[in-house]
Design an enzyme around this catalytic site. Sequence first.
Site, PDB file in Angstrom:
ATOM      1  CG  HIS A 279      -1.578  -1.463   1.289  1.00 24.73           C
ATOM      2  ND1 HIS A 279      -1.834  -2.104   2.412  1.00 24.73           N
ATOM      3  CD2 HIS A 279      -2.802  -1.836   0.450  1.00 24.73           C
ATOM      4  CE1 HIS A 279      -3.264  -2.729   2.338  1.00 24.73           C
ATOM      5  NE2 HIS A 279      -3.599  -2.679   1.265  1.00 24.73           N
TER       6      HIS A 279
ATOM      7  CE1 TYR B 269       7.111   1.461   7.354  1.00 22.67           C
ATOM      8  CE2 TYR B 269       5.208   2.257   8.351  1.00 22.67           C
ATOM      9  CZ  TYR B 269       6.753   2.380   7.771  1.00 22.67           C
ATOM     10  OH  TYR B 269       7.617   3.637   8.510  1.00 22.67           O
ATOM     11  CG  HIS B 270       0.307  -2.641   4.955  1.00 24.37           C
ATOM     12  ND1 HIS B 270      -1.075  -1.539   5.191  1.00 24.37           N
ATOM     13  CD2 HIS B 270       0.479  -2.972   6.162  1.00 24.37           C
ATOM     14  CE1 HIS B 270      -1.000  -1.360   5.545  1.00 24.37           C
ATOM     15  NE2 HIS B 270       0.083  -1.896   7.243  1.00 24.37           N
ATOM     16  N   PRO B 271       3.948  -5.029   2.948  1.00 27.76           N
ATOM     17  CG  PRO B 271       5.775  -5.902   3.232  1.00 27.76           C
ATOM     18  CD  PRO B 271       4.452  -5.110   3.618  1.00 27.76           C
TER      19      PRO B 271
END
Length: 585
Positions: free
Chosen positions: A311, A511-513
Amino acid sequence: MPSHLDALRMIPVALIRLLLVVVMREVGENTYDASSKLLPQYDFVIIGGGSAGGVLASRLSEIGDWQILLLEAGGTPPPESYVPGFNQLLILGDADWKFYTTKQKNSFNGFTDNRIPYPRGKTIGGCSVLNSMFYVRGNRRDFDNWEAMGNPGWGYRDVLRYFKKFEDYRGKVTKETASFHGFGGPQTIENKRWRTKVSDGFLKAGKQLGYRIVDPSDPDQIASRPNLHVVLNAHVTQIVFENKRAVGVRFQHRGKSKAVFAKREVILSAGAIGSPQLLMLSGVGPANHLRYHGIPVVADVPGVGQNLNDHPYMTGFPWTIKNGSSFHILDIASPKTIQDYVHYRTGRLTTSISIEGYAWPMSEVGDPYWPEVQIAFLPFTVGDDYGLITSHVLGIKNEVYQQYFRNLVGMEGISIGLFLCRPKSRGTVTLNSADPFEAPLIDTNYFDHPDDMVAFIRGMRFALKLGSMPALKEDFEARFHDQPLPGCTHEWPLSDKYLECYARSLTGTTYHPSGTCKMGPASDPYSVVDEYLKLRHVSGLRVVDASIMPLVTSGNTNSPSIMIGEKASDMIKQDWGAPIMPLGY
């Protein structure tokens, strides 16, 4: 009277005082590192002690006849992680892998060297130790779409029970909302204990735009059982294959090379960066890429490391507001703040000092109830902390801070940012070398697809509109920081071109890989695992973490990662003829 700088110098002293109390009361002695009693073989070897891996270790060890080993590259969480208000201080510390992205052409123009820090948890608990503790499942359409993409059993009606299974909801419920939540599970979820006054203005502003108020929240844990061994500081370097079957792993532990074997399965839960990296180091991935690095090919699986979803997150438009309404970095050093937390577990340190609220505006394109963007409300600005923490953690260029944020120093303010819920751009995770201790190459590739920027600008305009609502503008005297952003001064202020320039300058990661070991049908040449999370073209190996998401969910990814661990544990038990515990166990 001490100056602001004197007060800033006092912060480390205050932190030490607080940490001593926390360590004595809460951390205690580490009793779950089983490195001294390591067995040569286990039924299941789990790589990675993060949100999904921790759930697997706990659930699989419910079967008393099974021996489970959990290998975690990091150590115990640092003492300050027990204080919710210190989460930002952990990034770029010992509990972080300290990854960076590659230089970008389409984004990161306002960040040093056109790249950004890419935090990933390196500790038991993984990224849940570093994150801001928001509990967001995602939109039901996310999971129905996973199923429609050829993944039976992953629709919302199927995964909802697994969300409920691990939840112990302690927030407010009504007759209408009670059925949405789970009770009695291992993870406590509660409403925020403390928030700034101006966050009420954020909620009121949403109401003034015609929206209703909904909820998010908290972190996770690992069980202690005699058949579960946990080894910390165990950096797995290779999955061992025999005739294309995963039979064990090799790892480095305290300067020694060790190996351990699995009777039933190896389970990879190293996250959306670590899982594809370890697969490629072990010979599973795009064959040409592996040969380039001199790695013998076990299986040509082209999708490994591809399909990186994340994101894109805009740091936030800043506003100044009247004093006494929001948060100031100096507040964490005040004796009252520390006393409130240490003695009463109340006050601003009981909750993460970052985002205070989220909003999901209806989509202007397509299904209106499947939001394009998620709005984030922060009770401070990047300029609030004298450039000591936030700009450093984000990696913002010094000249951008000095020319754009510096004149906000010491002033109370808010930031309204956003992230793109369903980006169409895809990045990659690839090897830099065959050295397992060298960081991989992380190419986020934000805004590569033109639709992403169009949707992002729509979201930016919503954020500006929200900030101008009477609930903020009148009640809290919110004044937009309309100074032109360096690098964008050639564009007309707040035009689409200016907003695009702003986005390409100050948009980083949320921080949403996810998605780098994509779940999909055999007909999809870039699918890495099937709907049972079994790796294609090999046996004895599953991937269980956010990397299997075909598309990232429309919200924070910690909760869906735990759900993936819960659902996977039931699938594994079913495959091996073990009983499945009911909901609420």
